[in-house]
Design a protein around this motif. Structure first.
Motif, PDB file in Angstrom:
ATOM      1  N   ILE A  87       5.569  -1.288   9.800  1.00 42.88           N
ATOM      2  CA  ILE A  87       6.097  -1.857  10.596  1.00 42.88           C
ATOM      3  C   ILE A  87       7.189  -1.856   9.660  1.00 42.88           C
ATOM      4  O   ILE A  87       7.891  -2.262   8.797  1.00 42.88           O
ATOM      5  N   ASN A  88       8.605  -2.215  10.794  1.00 41.42           N
ATOM      6  CA  ASN A  88      10.534  -1.151  10.680  1.00 41.42           C
ATOM      7  C   ASN A  88      11.187  -2.370  11.183  1.00 41.42           C
ATOM      8  O   ASN A  88      11.237  -2.627  12.652  1.00 41.42           O
ATOM      9  N   PHE A  89      11.985  -2.826  10.711  1.00 41.37           N
ATOM     10  CA  PHE A  89      12.642  -3.959  10.718  1.00 41.37           C
ATOM     11  C   PHE A  89      14.041  -3.352  10.943  1.00 41.37           C
ATOM     12  O   PHE A  89      14.138  -2.413   9.612  1.00 41.37           O
ATOM     13  N   TRP A  90      14.403  -3.127  11.881  1.00 43.40           N
ATOM     14  CA  TRP A  90      15.827  -2.717  11.856  1.00 43.40           C
ATOM     15  C   TRP A  90      17.026  -3.468  12.417  1.00 43.40           C
ATOM     16  O   TRP A  90      16.475  -4.383  13.468  1.00 43.40           O
ATOM     17  N   VAL A 179       1.135  -0.227   7.245  1.00 41.10           N
ATOM     18  CA  VAL A 179       0.078  -1.108   7.070  1.00 41.10           C
ATOM     19  C   VAL A 179      -1.357  -0.198   6.891  1.00 41.10           C
ATOM     20  O   VAL A 179      -1.453   0.626   7.530  1.00 41.10           O
ATOM     21  N   ASP A 180      -1.901  -0.160   6.288  1.00 42.74           N
ATOM     22  CA  ASP A 180      -3.572   0.861   5.968  1.00 42.74           C
ATOM     23  C   ASP A 180      -4.323   0.172   7.508  1.00 42.74           C
ATOM     24  O   ASP A 180      -4.286  -1.491   8.145  1.00 42.74           O
ATOM     25  N   ARG A 181      -5.425   0.723   7.263  1.00 41.67           N
ATOM     26  CA  ARG A 181      -6.226   0.589   8.676  1.00 41.67           C
ATOM     27  C   ARG A 181      -6.713  -0.911   8.375  1.00 41.67           C
ATOM     28  O   ARG A 181      -7.433  -0.898   9.335  1.00 41.67           O
ATOM     29  N   VAL A 186       0.420  -0.980   1.832  1.00 42.31           N
ATOM     30  CA  VAL A 186      -0.021   0.088   0.330  1.00 42.31           C
ATOM     31  C   VAL A 186       1.402   0.377   0.511  1.00 42.31           C
ATOM     32  O   VAL A 186       1.571   0.880  -0.939  1.00 42.31           O
ATOM     33  N   ALA A 187       2.610  -0.154   1.182  1.00 45.23           N
ATOM     34  CA  ALA A 187       3.566   0.477   0.549  1.00 45.23           C
ATOM     35  C   ALA A 187       4.879  -0.142   1.109  1.00 45.23           C
ATOM     36  O   ALA A 187       4.536  -0.691   2.030  1.00 45.23           O
ATOM     37  N   THR A 188       5.382  -0.401   0.870  1.00 40.82           N
ATOM     38  CA  THR A 188       7.523  -0.921   1.216  1.00 40.82           C
ATOM     39  C   THR A 188       8.239   0.232   1.570  1.00 40.82           C
ATOM     40  O   THR A 188       8.521   0.577   0.428  1.00 40.82           O
ATOM     41  N   GLN A 189       9.564  -0.513   1.557  1.00 39.55           N
ATOM     42  CA  GLN A 189      10.694   0.115   1.507  1.00 39.55           C
ATOM     43  C   GLN A 189      11.470  -0.305   1.788  1.00 39.55           C
ATOM     44  O   GLN A 189      11.666  -1.291   2.846  1.00 39.55           O
ATOM     45  N   LYS A 201       4.607   8.359   2.422  1.00 46.33           N
ATOM     46  CA  LYS A 201       3.862   6.382   2.785  1.00 46.33           C
ATOM     47  C   LYS A 201       2.822   6.390   3.983  1.00 46.33           C
ATOM     48  O   LYS A 201       1.613   5.763   3.806  1.00 46.33           O
ATOM     49  N   ILE A 202       3.142   7.450   4.880  1.00 41.28           N
ATOM     50  CA  ILE A 202       2.353   6.850   6.733  1.00 41.28           C
ATOM     51  C   ILE A 202       0.960   7.836   5.860  1.00 41.28           C
ATOM     52  O   ILE A 202      -0.491   6.713   6.239  1.00 41.28           O
ATOM     53  N   LYS A 203       1.698   8.616   5.038  1.00 42.46           N
ATOM     54  CA  LYS A 203      -0.071   9.021   4.313  1.00 42.46           C
ATOM     55  C   LYS A 203      -0.373   8.581   3.816  1.00 42.46           C
ATOM     56  O   LYS A 203      -2.055   8.042   4.105  1.00 42.46           O
TER      57      LYS A 203
END
Length: 215
Positions: A87-90, A179-181, A186-189, A201-203
């Motif tokens: 989920i990418n806010f831009w 967001v995992d399955r 599981v990670a933020t940025q 983080k994608i992995k």
């Protein structure tokens, strides 16, 4: 007198042509420079990003939402159940977003077959009312132009500000949630980081947590 008027008109037309060509050339070079900068930035370079305290949303279910895409279609996070989602806010005015987006496009193409998707949520329209149709149309046109220029083939959603509180307020752009399955963040940025870190983080989001727990 008539001849002088014609000559003056032709001269002005020629100058106008040169001015337009100069602007078009500048715009082309500016866009090209943005792409080159994004492509050549050293992988280890980090601009902002992840310096503050961990997000309170980390290791919790991603807040649910439903937003419209550029075609007016409603898209929900729930539509991607079972997939890993970034989920990418831009925003189009966000300089770091211009650097990051080409990386996201490449990584999405690379990992889509493994069950990965990106939801690009624009936070362009800040404090707009629902009845401000002209402003919404202007922002939507800017978002659509940006998405086309950046070749964003993943879903681009609008009115991200309507869910910003659910995602911690979004103090900086870009802001990303991996967001995992199972629907867990599981990670933020916050801000832009290296392409390698984004890929890591994608992995992590793609990892089969159920299988790992059984080991």
């Amino acid at each position: 007198m008539k001849r002088n008027t014609i000559v003056l008109g032709i001269t002005l037309f020629v100058f106008a042509g040169f001015a337009w060509a100069g602007w078009a050339n500048f715009e082309y070079r500016r866009q090209a420079a943005d792409k080159v900068m994004a492509a050549t930035m050293p992988p280890e370079l980090v601009i902002g990003g992840d310096d503050g305290p961990p997000s309170p949303l980390l290791n919790k279910p991603a807040p649910k939402f439903t937003l419209q895409d550029l075609n007016g279609k409603k898209v929900s996070l729930a539509d991607y159940k079972g997939k890993a989602v970034l989920i990418n806010f831009w925003a189009t005015w966000c300089g770091p977003c211009k650097l990051e987006t080409p990386w996201l496009v490449e990584l999405r193409d690379q990992y889509a077959s493994k069950g990965f998707e990106i939801l690009g949520i624009s936070s362009e329209a800040d404090n707009l009312t629902d009845d401000d149709k002209d402003a919404w149309a202007k922002d939507k046109a800017a978002i659509s132009k940006f998405a086309q220029q950046m070749h964003m083939q993943y879903p681009v959603l609008i009115n991200g500000d309507s869910i910003s509180k659910d995602y911690g307020g979004l103090d900086a752009m870009p802001s990303s949630f991996y967001v995992d399955r199972n629907g867990i963040i599981v990670a933020t940025q916050t801000g832009i980081v290296s392409k390698d870190e984004i890929e890591g983080k994608i992995k992590k989001a793609l990892a089969d947590t159920t299988a790992q727990a059984g080991k």
